[in-house]
Design a protein around this motif. Structure first.
Motif, PDB file in Angstrom:
ATOM      1  N   GLU A   1      -0.566  10.401   1.592  1.00  5.89           N
ATOM      2  CA  GLU A   1       0.266   9.799   2.636  1.00  5.89           C
ATOM      3  C   GLU A   1      -0.527   9.665   3.930  1.00  5.89           C
ATOM      4  O   GLU A   1      -0.415   8.658   4.641  1.00  5.89           O
ATOM      5  CB  GLU A   1       1.513  10.652   2.849  1.00  5.89           C
TER       6      GLU A   1
ATOM      7  N   ARG B   1      -3.328   1.868   7.169  1.00  7.07           N
ATOM      8  CA  ARG B   1      -2.258   0.900   7.413  1.00  7.07           C
ATOM      9  C   ARG B   1      -1.794   0.860   8.872  1.00  7.07           C
ATOM     10  O   ARG B   1      -1.466  -0.198   9.387  1.00  7.07           O
ATOM     11  CB  ARG B   1      -1.045   1.194   6.514  1.00  7.07           C
TER      12      ARG B   1
ATOM     13  N   ASP C   1       1.140  -2.510  11.411  1.00 10.06           N
ATOM     14  CA  ASP C   1       0.943  -2.590   9.965  1.00 10.06           C
ATOM     15  C   ASP C   1       0.802  -4.030   9.472  1.00 10.06           C
ATOM     16  O   ASP C   1       1.071  -4.333   8.317  1.00 10.06           O
ATOM     17  CB  ASP C   1       2.094  -1.912   9.223  1.00 10.06           C
TER      18      ASP C   1
ATOM     19  N   ARG D   1       2.617   5.828  -3.068  1.00 11.18           N
ATOM     20  CA  ARG D   1       3.681   6.820  -3.273  1.00 11.18           C
ATOM     21  C   ARG D   1       4.101   6.846  -4.736  1.00 11.18           C
ATOM     22  O   ARG D   1       4.293   7.919  -5.335  1.00 11.18           O
ATOM     23  CB  ARG D   1       4.889   6.506  -2.391  1.00 11.18           C
TER      24      ARG D   1
ATOM     25  N   GLN E   1       0.802  -1.215   0.000  1.00 14.01           N
ATOM     26  CA  GLN E   1       0.000   0.000   0.000  1.00 14.01           C
ATOM     27  C   GLN E   1       0.845   1.279   0.000  1.00 14.01           C
ATOM     28  O   GLN E   1       0.671   2.158  -0.848  1.00 14.01           O
ATOM     29  CB  GLN E   1      -0.947  -0.003   1.209  1.00 14.01           C
ATOM     30  N   ALA E   2       1.761   1.418   0.929  1.00 17.75           N
ATOM     31  CA  ALA E   2       2.531   2.662   1.034  1.00 17.75           C
ATOM     32  C   ALA E   2       3.386   2.880  -0.205  1.00 17.75           C
ATOM     33  O   ALA E   2       3.384   3.974  -0.802  1.00 17.75           O
ATOM     34  CB  ALA E   2       3.388   2.639   2.293  1.00 17.75           C
TER      35      ALA E   2
ATOM     36  N   VAL F   1      -2.947   6.727   3.600  1.00 18.51           N
ATOM     37  CA  VAL F   1      -2.232   5.461   3.725  1.00 18.51           C
ATOM     38  C   VAL F   1      -1.981   5.148   5.198  1.00 18.51           C
ATOM     39  O   VAL F   1      -2.162   4.013   5.653  1.00 18.51           O
ATOM     40  CB  VAL F   1      -0.909   5.490   2.936  1.00 18.51           C
ATOM     41  N   THR F   2      -1.591   6.162   5.961  1.00 13.85           N
ATOM     42  CA  THR F   2      -1.381   5.951   7.389  1.00 13.85           C
ATOM     43  C   THR F   2      -2.679   5.532   8.067  1.00 13.85           C
ATOM     44  O   THR F   2      -2.697   4.626   8.909  1.00 13.85           O
ATOM     45  CB  THR F   2      -0.841   7.238   8.042  1.00 13.85           C
TER      46      THR F   2
END
Length: 413
Positions: A109, A116, A161, A97, A92-93, A112-113
């Motif tokens: 971003e 995740r 995560d 990105r 995912q990250a 995503v945090t």
């Protein structure tokens, strides 16, 4: 499908969804692959998808450099991708990105945090007015012990995560910490919730949840990794949770600012109250999406591709039943001596499809994860109870014999 858009899709492991997209999109699909996952793509699968253009992100290379190299490469395609889809949780990250650097639609971003980092996720759930299990970030056994003193044993320990229950543990007491390296990853601990655990999947377009499909779990994921039946059952009948699942997912999607895609959420019902568990903005694991197609009688993968291509799908349901994916056991590592055939599985009550990922003579490596399996069977019925009964009949008839590696190596040829 939207025939004016080309989709760039992350492809880090073979799946029913990527195979469907490879068939249906033909010249409108481009694959994004990461060199570090090359071992997860078999030679047969690479040949199966060889008709599609694929860009490989080099291991260890700077993301901005790889995105620039991609843009130069994509400029040489008949039509460069303008849309993006990442079905992969662990990528995912890195994937989002890359999409941002490549100028494609992406999760920010911060988003995503939110999807995740499970501690940040639960904080947002609470900001949105949802209950959650009590939780805390931890770095030591002492911190876990202090949490348990406040909230009681057992507790659930997981990396913030993690996915598919990898490195996730139910701890009955301090002694269960033996052998767990708390210095290797970022960890959190949660109180262990009772009640009934449910799943819900949804597709989203323009920030709107178009529909949501609940799933029952005969056994909890943490029980599955310890050997319980591994199954999910899409509930197309009235057996579902007494919750407006569409409104529940919509609250989270709005609160996280998600524009489009496939969302998969887990929650608990305790004395009629909802406790939010986790959410992922990507395809659900195992064969859960396909369950919804079998339960409601519609093209679930086509509908999913549509929202990633920016088009509103027609959700034309032709069935109302329960349908589940039963993951077939993979009892250990070694060489498979024998395994029940697909034809035998298809002859059992309620089985409408079956896939064996391995065969006699194959070397296999089992792991402690909720997607550990030798294959799967799709089982249908009029109720959750009927599907679960039929699944247990399949397990009673299914046989797999794995010779441990040392024993297999010792057998003369």
């Amino acid at each position: 499908m939207n025939d004016t858009e080309v989709l760039l899709m992350v492809d880090d492991r073979p799946s029913s969804f990527t195979r469907y997209a490879a068939r249906e999109l033909a010249d409108r699909l481009v694959l994004l692959r990461f060199a570090e996952t090359r071992q997860d793509l078999s030679e047969d699968y690479l040949l199966e998808t060889a008709h599609l253009p694929a860009f490989w992100v080099r291991e260890g290379a700077a993301p901005a450099q790889e995105a620039q190299r991609y843009r130069q490469w994509a400029a040489g395609l008949p039509v460069p991708p303008t849309r993006f889809c990442n079905p992969s949780e662990p990528r995912q990250a890195a994937a989002q990105r890359f999409a941002a650097l490549a100028g494609l639609p992406h999760l920010t971003e911060q988003q995503v945090t939110l999807v995740r980092d499970k501690a940040v996720m639960k904080e947002r759930f609470r900001q949105l007015g949802l209950r959650t299990a009590e939780f805390a970030r931890v770095r030591s056994g002492a911190e876990i012990g202090r949490f348990a003193d406040r909230h009681g044993w057992p507790v659930v320990l997981k990396p913030v995560d993690s996915f598919a229950c990898v490195d996730t543990y139910r701890l009955a007491g301090p002694g269960d910490l033996a052998g767990i390296d708390l210095g290797a990853r970022r960890w959190m601990v949660e109180e262990h919730l009772g009640g009934t655990e449910w799943e819900v999947c949804a597709i989203v377009l323009g920030g709107e949840v178009l529909d949501a499909w609940p799933s029952a779990m005969p056994c909890r994921p943490l029980d599955i990794v310890d050997g319980a039946m591994n199954a999910n059952i899409s509930v197309g009948t009235g057996d579902g949770p007494a919750v407006d699942v569409r409104a529940l997912v919509q609250r989270v999607i709005t609160g996280m600012g998600i524009d489009h895609g496939y969302a998969h959420m887990e929650f608990f019902l305790i004395d009629g109250e909802v406790y939010a568990g986790e959410i992922g903005v990507r395809l659900a694991g195992c064969e859960i999406p396909a369950n919804h197609g079998h339960a409601y009688g519609f093209d679930v993968f086509g509908a999913t591709l549509a929202v990633y291509l920016g088009r509103r799908p027609e959700l034309d349901y032709r069935e109302r039943r329960c349908a589940g994916d039963l993951l077939l056991p993979l009892p250990g590592s070694g060489t498979i001596r024998r395994i029940t055939s697909r034809e035998e599985l298809l002859g059992l009550p309620g089985v409408v499809d079956a896939v064996l990922k391995v065969g006699a003579g194959d070397r296999v490596a089992a792991r402690r994860a909720s997607h550990n399996a030798s294959g799967y069977a799709h089982v249908v019925g009029g109720s959750v109870a009927e599907v679960e009964t039929r699944m247990r009949e399949v397990l009673d008839r299914f046989t797999i014999e794995v010779v441990p590696a040392r024993e297999a190596d010792a057998v003369p040829t």
